[in-house]
Write an enzyme that holds these catalytic residues in place. Structure first.
Site, PDB file in Angstrom:
ATOM      1  N   HIS A  19       0.556  -1.301   0.029  1.00  0.00           N
ATOM      2  CA  HIS A  19      -0.114   0.085   0.067  1.00  0.00           C
ATOM      3  C   HIS A  19       0.961   1.241   0.059  1.00  0.00           C
ATOM      4  O   HIS A  19       2.034   1.102  -0.014  1.00  0.00           O
ATOM      5  CB  HIS A  19      -1.050   0.191   1.260  1.00  0.00           C
ATOM      6  CG  HIS A  19      -0.368  -0.029   2.640  1.00  0.00           C
ATOM      7  ND1 HIS A  19       0.350   0.987   3.108  1.00  0.00           N
ATOM      8  CD2 HIS A  19      -0.542  -1.104   3.343  1.00  0.00           C
ATOM      9  CE1 HIS A  19       0.890   0.663   4.331  1.00  0.00           C
ATOM     10  NE2 HIS A  19       0.198  -0.634   4.560  1.00  0.00           N
ATOM     11  N   HIS A  22       3.932   1.771   2.382  1.00  0.00           N
ATOM     12  CA  HIS A  22       5.349   0.868   1.568  1.00  0.00           C
ATOM     13  C   HIS A  22       5.867   1.415   0.616  1.00  0.00           C
ATOM     14  O   HIS A  22       7.168   1.844   0.674  1.00  0.00           O
ATOM     15  CB  HIS A  22       5.055  -0.483   1.334  1.00  0.00           C
ATOM     16  CG  HIS A  22       4.319  -1.318   2.509  1.00  0.00           C
ATOM     17  ND1 HIS A  22       2.834  -1.877   1.852  1.00  0.00           N
ATOM     18  CD2 HIS A  22       4.373  -1.911   3.464  1.00  0.00           C
ATOM     19  CE1 HIS A  22       2.556  -2.558   3.069  1.00  0.00           C
ATOM     20  NE2 HIS A  22       3.464  -2.577   4.009  1.00  0.00           N
ATOM     21  N   CYS A 126       3.445  -9.713  20.711  1.00  0.00           N
ATOM     22  CA  CYS A 126       2.475  -9.352  19.923  1.00  0.00           C
ATOM     23  C   CYS A 126       2.772  -9.860  18.240  1.00  0.00           C
ATOM     24  O   CYS A 126       3.934  -9.348  17.920  1.00  0.00           O
ATOM     25  CB  CYS A 126       2.226  -7.844  19.839  1.00  0.00           C
ATOM     26  SG  CYS A 126       1.240  -7.186  18.395  1.00  0.00           S
ATOM     27  N   CYS A 129       3.095  -7.071  15.406  1.00  0.00           N
ATOM     28  CA  CYS A 129       4.601  -6.393  15.615  1.00  0.00           C
ATOM     29  C   CYS A 129       5.534  -7.400  15.463  1.00  0.00           C
ATOM     30  O   CYS A 129       6.809  -7.177  15.305  1.00  0.00           O
ATOM     31  CB  CYS A 129       4.777  -5.717  16.831  1.00  0.00           C
ATOM     32  SG  CYS A 129       3.463  -4.423  17.211  1.00  0.00           S
ATOM     33  N   CYS A 143      -1.847  -3.847  22.511  1.00  0.00           N
ATOM     34  CA  CYS A 143      -0.767  -3.261  21.727  1.00  0.00           C
ATOM     35  C   CYS A 143      -1.029  -1.738  21.065  1.00  0.00           C
ATOM     36  O   CYS A 143      -2.100  -1.813  20.353  1.00  0.00           O
ATOM     37  CB  CYS A 143      -0.413  -4.021  20.636  1.00  0.00           C
ATOM     38  SG  CYS A 143       0.725  -3.326  19.344  1.00  0.00           S
ATOM     39  N   HIS A 146      -1.431  -2.320  16.965  1.00  0.00           N
ATOM     40  CA  HIS A 146      -2.465  -3.180  16.541  1.00  0.00           C
ATOM     41  C   HIS A 146      -3.740  -3.212  17.247  1.00  0.00           C
ATOM     42  O   HIS A 146      -4.820  -4.073  16.861  1.00  0.00           O
ATOM     43  CB  HIS A 146      -1.685  -4.829  16.325  1.00  0.00           C
ATOM     44  CG  HIS A 146      -0.809  -4.869  15.603  1.00  0.00           C
ATOM     45  ND1 HIS A 146       0.476  -4.594  15.735  1.00  0.00           N
ATOM     46  CD2 HIS A 146      -0.845  -4.975  13.948  1.00  0.00           C
ATOM     47  CE1 HIS A 146       1.059  -4.448  14.722  1.00  0.00           C
ATOM     48  NE2 HIS A 146       0.414  -4.700  13.539  1.00  0.00           N
ATOM     49  N   LYS A 290      -5.259   5.647  10.336  1.00  0.00           N
ATOM     50  CA  LYS A 290      -4.391   4.713  10.134  1.00  0.00           C
ATOM     51  C   LYS A 290      -4.554   3.838   8.902  1.00  0.00           C
ATOM     52  O   LYS A 290      -5.856   3.616   8.842  1.00  0.00           O
ATOM     53  CB  LYS A 290      -4.135   4.087  11.231  1.00  0.00           C
ATOM     54  CG  LYS A 290      -3.007   2.882  11.218  1.00  0.00           C
ATOM     55  CD  LYS A 290      -2.823   2.130  12.303  1.00  0.00           C
ATOM     56  CE  LYS A 290      -1.992   1.084  12.191  1.00  0.00           C
ATOM     57  NZ  LYS A 290      -2.441  -0.307  12.146  1.00  0.00           N
ATOM     58  N   LYS A 293      -6.254  -2.416   6.337  1.00  0.00           N
ATOM     59  CA  LYS A 293      -7.385  -3.152   5.389  1.00  0.00           C
ATOM     60  C   LYS A 293      -8.675  -3.165   6.101  1.00  0.00           C
ATOM     61  O   LYS A 293      -9.600  -2.895   5.489  1.00  0.00           O
ATOM     62  CB  LYS A 293      -6.815  -4.727   5.491  1.00  0.00           C
ATOM     63  CG  LYS A 293      -6.266  -5.138   4.236  1.00  0.00           C
ATOM     64  CD  LYS A 293      -6.151  -6.569   4.037  1.00  0.00           C
ATOM     65  CE  LYS A 293      -5.733  -7.617   4.111  1.00  0.00           C
ATOM     66  NZ  LYS A 293      -5.262  -8.909   4.080  1.00  0.00           N
TER      67      LYS A 293
HETATM   68  N1  MSP Z   1       9.104  -6.796   8.014  1.00  0.00           N
HETATM   69  C1  MSP Z   1       9.144  -5.398   8.909  1.00  0.00           C
HETATM   70  C2  MSP Z   1      10.520  -4.873   8.439  1.00  0.00           C
HETATM   71  C3  MSP Z   1      12.019  -5.561   8.704  1.00  0.00           C
HETATM   72  S1  MSP Z   1      13.331  -4.907   8.248  1.00  0.00           S
HETATM   73  C4  MSP Z   1      14.746  -5.507   8.687  1.00  0.00           C
HETATM   74  C5  MSP Z   1       7.994  -4.902   8.903  1.00  0.00           C
HETATM   75  N2  MSP Z   1       7.325  -4.829   7.687  1.00  0.00           N
HETATM   76  S2  MSP Z   1       5.963  -3.808   7.293  1.00  0.00           S
HETATM   77  O1  MSP Z   1       5.438  -4.381   6.136  1.00  0.00           O
HETATM   78  O2  MSP Z   1       5.293  -3.607   8.425  1.00  0.00           O
HETATM   79  O3  MSP Z   1       6.747  -2.397   6.863  1.00  0.00           O
HETATM   80  C6  MSP Z   1       7.026  -1.393   7.986  1.00  0.00           C
HETATM   81  C7  MSP Z   1       7.475  -0.308   7.143  1.00  0.00           C
HETATM   82  O4  MSP Z   1       6.503  -0.094   6.055  1.00  0.00           O
HETATM   83  C8  MSP Z   1       7.519   0.913   7.854  1.00  0.00           C
HETATM   84  O5  MSP Z   1       8.813   1.034   8.741  1.00  0.00           O
HETATM   85  C9  MSP Z   1       7.518   2.105   6.904  1.00  0.00           C
HETATM   86  O6  MSP Z   1       8.812   1.892   5.928  1.00  0.00           O
HETATM   87  C10 MSP Z   1       6.589   1.443   5.891  1.00  0.00           C
HETATM   88  N3  MSP Z   1       4.932   1.878   6.226  1.00  0.00           N
HETATM   89  C11 MSP Z   1       4.006   0.903   6.308  1.00  0.00           C
HETATM   90  N4  MSP Z   1       2.930   1.686   6.797  1.00  0.00           N
HETATM   91  C12 MSP Z   1       3.011   3.001   6.533  1.00  0.00           C
HETATM   92  C13 MSP Z   1       2.453   4.247   6.845  1.00  0.00           C
HETATM   93  N5  MSP Z   1       1.319   4.397   7.130  1.00  0.00           N
HETATM   94  N6  MSP Z   1       3.173   5.379   6.943  1.00  0.00           N
HETATM   95  C14 MSP Z   1       4.535   5.327   6.596  1.00  0.00           C
HETATM   96  N7  MSP Z   1       5.253   4.277   6.491  1.00  0.00           N
HETATM   97  C15 MSP Z   1       4.652   3.079   6.543  1.00  0.00           C
HETATM   98  O7  MSP Z   1       7.843  -3.854   9.812  1.00  0.00           O
END
Ligand code: MSP
Length: 457
Positions: A19, A22, A126, A129, A143, A146, A290, A293
C-alpha cells in the site's frame, strides 16, 4: 569501493499487499538512488520482502501452502515497484535458501562466541508486531499499534546478549558515528538506551514457519533476527562485499528500536561497522485514519497512478509533508496540489516556452547544468520536502520571469532563450523525482514540439 552509496528500505511483510505506506519509503529510496547516480556515485539500492514468522503463516491461512502464498505477495511488491518506476538493484526474499544459510551461519558464529545462550522467556508477544512486549509498552493492556491484547507466552528460547553492547551503541549514537535522524528520534533512542536493557530472544519454539537453529532444530530463529540480516546477506548473495556499511537506511518510526538497538548490537557482536545514517520517517494516515485493511482506506499504488500518472504521483507523495513528520493524505489535497504546481505552474510554463520558441524560431542551446548545489545539500540531509520546495520556487520564479519580461510582446530572442535554459535547469533537478517528465521536458526543448505534461483534473 570509492564513491559508493548503499541504501536500504525495510523488507516488507507479505501478510498483505503493498500500500502507499510501503510505497512512501521505497519511493524515497528510489529518489535518493537516482539523485546519487546523477551525482556520479556507485549506488546499491536494496529492498525486498520479509516472509517468515507466525504472522505470515497465519495470513497464508486459507491459501494452503505458505511458500506459494509468499511467492504471490512478494511478486505483488515487485509489480508495484515496477509500476512506480522504482529501480532497485536487488530484491531480497528471506525465503531465499542463500539468505537462510547466511542467517544460520551468522547465528552460529555468535553462539560460538558466547553471545547466544539458552533460557526461558515468559512474557508478552504481539504477533502483529512480531515483538516481545512489556506491560509498559501497552495502552490499556493492548498493543498501541494493533489494538490487540498480546499473547502470554512461555517458552524455551535462545537469548542474545544485547545488554553487553549497550554502552557501545550509546556512544555511537551519541557521537553520530551511527547517526539517527531526525534529532527527536535520536533523543528517543538515547533515552531508551539509558534505561536498563534486557537481553533479547532470538529463537522461538512455538513457531514453525522460519529458519531452524542449526544446532538445535526444534528452535526457529526469531523473525526479526532473520529479517535484519537481509541487509548483509543480500550483499553476499550479490557478491558485492565492498559496499558495507549502509550509507542510508530508511525506516518508519514503528520499527525504530529494532534498527537502532538490536541491529547495531548484532553488528557489533559480529565486529562489523554500523550504518552511517538511519533515517526515521513519519507515519501517514489516509483521511486522518491509520492505513489499514479493516478500515478500508488502503490506497493501492495502482489507484494513484490511474489518477495522476507515475511521475506526478511520485512528486505529490514525496512532497506532501516533511519526511520525518507524520502527515495525512487525501485525494482532495493531492488533486489541489496537482493542479496548482504541476498542471498550472510547471505544465503551462513548459508549454508556453516551447510555443514561444517555436513561433519565434528560436533554437534551444543546452547548457547541461549541474545539479543545484542547494537541492543536493537538502537531499544529502534526506530532506525531500525542502528540496521540493526549492524546485517549486524555481518554477514560480520562471513564471514570474515570463510575466515580467513579456516575451510574447517583445519577441526578444535572448529572453526566450534564457527561459528555455531556466526550464532545462528545472528539469535536471526534477529528474530523480520525475524521471520520465524530466526527460520529456528536455525532449520538448530540443524538438520544440509542445505536449501536455499534466492534463488538468
Ligand atoms: N518486516 C518488517 C521490517 C523488517 S526490516 C529488517 C516490517 N514490515 S512492514 O511491512 O510492516 O513494513 C513497515 C514499514 O513500511 C515501515 O517502517 C515504513 O517504512 C512502511 N510503512 C508501512 N505503513 C506506513 C504508513 N502508514 N506510513 C508510513 N510508512 C509506512 O515492519
Amino acid at each position: 569501493m570509492t564513491n559508493k552509496f548503499y541504501i536500504t528500505t525495510p523488507i516488507y511483510y507479505v501478510n498483505a499487499s503493498p500500500h502507499i505506506g510501503h510505497l512512501y519509503t521505497t519511493l524515497a529510496a528510489d529518489i535518493l538512488t537516482r539523485a546519487h547516480k546523477q551525482w556520479g556515485e556507485n549506488v546499491f539500492f536494496l529492498t525486498g520482502t520479509d516472509e517468515h514468522g507466525a504472522k505470515i503463516a497465519q495470513a497464508a491461512g486459507d491459501f494452503g501452502e505458505i511458500k506459494g502464498f509468499t511467492d504471490k505477495v512478494s511478486e505483488e511488491f515487485k509489480d508495484a515497484w515496477k509500476l512506480f518506476d522504482i529501480n532497485y538493484d536487488y530484491f531480497i526474499r528471506t525465503t531465499n535458501p542463500q539468505h537462510e544459510k547466511f542467517v544460520q551461519e551468522f547465528l552460529t558464529k555468535l553462539y560460538k562466541k558466547g553471545d547466544i545462550y539458552l533460557g526461558k522467556y515468559r512474557g508478552l508477544y504481539c504477533t502483529g508486531c512480531e515483538e516481545y512486549k512489556k506491560e509498559s509498552d501497552l495502552e490499556n493492556g493492548l498493543c498501541p499499534l494493533h489494538k490487540k491484547k498480546p499473547e502470554k507466552i512461555q517458552e524455551e528460547v535462545y537469548f542474545f546478549k544485547l545488554s553487553k553492547y549497550k554502552e557501545k551503541i550509546l556512544a555511537s549514537v551519541g557521537t553520530d558515528k551511527f547517526q539517527i535522524l531526525p534529532q527527536e528520534r535520536k533523543n528517543e533512542v538515547l533515552s531508551f538506551l539509558k534505561q536498563e536493557l534486557e537481553d533479547t530472544a532470538v529463537s522461538r519454539t512455538k513457531v514453525s514457519w522460519g529458519i531452524s537453529v542449526p544446532w538445535d532444530k526444534k528452535h526457529i530463529i526469531y523473525v526479526w533476527f532473520d529479517a535484519l540480516l537481509n541487509y548483509l546477506s543480500a550483499l553476499e548473495i550479490n557478491k558485492s562485499p565492498n559496499i558495507w556499511p549502509p550509507d542510508v537506511q530508511l525506516i518508519a518510526k514503528d520499527i525504530l528500536r529494532f534498527h537502532a538497538i538490536i541491529w547495531p548490537a548484532i553488528l557489533l557482536a559480529a565486529g562489523l561497522e554500523l550504518p552511517k545514517i538511519l533515517f526515521v520517517h513519519g507515519f501517514f494516515t489516509v483521511n486522518k485514519q491509520k492505513v489499514s485493511k479493516s478500515l478500508g482506506n488502503v490506497i493501492t499504488p495502482q489507484e494513484l497512478i490511474d489518477r495522476y500518472g507515475v511521475d506526478a504521483a511520485r512528486f505529490l507523495l514525496i512532497s506532501a509533508f516533511p519526511f520525518g513528520s507524520d502527515g495525512d493524505f487525501s485525494f482532495d489535497d493531492l488533486d489541489k496540489r496537482y493542479n496548482a504546481i504541476l498542471a498550472n505552474d510547471l505544465g503551462n510554463l513548459v508549454q508556453r516556452a516551447v510555443v514561444l520558441a517555436q513561433k519565434n524560431n528560436i533554437k534551444f542551446i543546452p547548457k547541461n547544468p549541474q545539479y543545484s548545489e542547494k537541492i543536493k545539500a537538502q537531499l544529502e540531509k534526506i530532506d525531500f520536502y525542502s528540496a521540493c520546495e526549492q524546485i517549486k520556487k524555481a518554477i514560480v520564479e520562471a513564471n514570474v520571469f515570463v510575466n515580467e519580461t513579456k516575451p510574447w510582446e517583445t519577441k526578444d530572442k535572448k529572453t526566450i532563450a534564457e527561459l528555455l535554459n531556466k526550464i532545462e535547469k528545472i528539469s535536471v533537478d526534477l529528474k530523480p523525482f520525475m524521471p520520465t517528465v524530466g526527460e520529456k521536458i528536455l525532449t520538448q526543448l530540443k524538438t520544440l514540439q509542445p505536449e501536455i505534461l499534466f492534463p488538468k483534473k
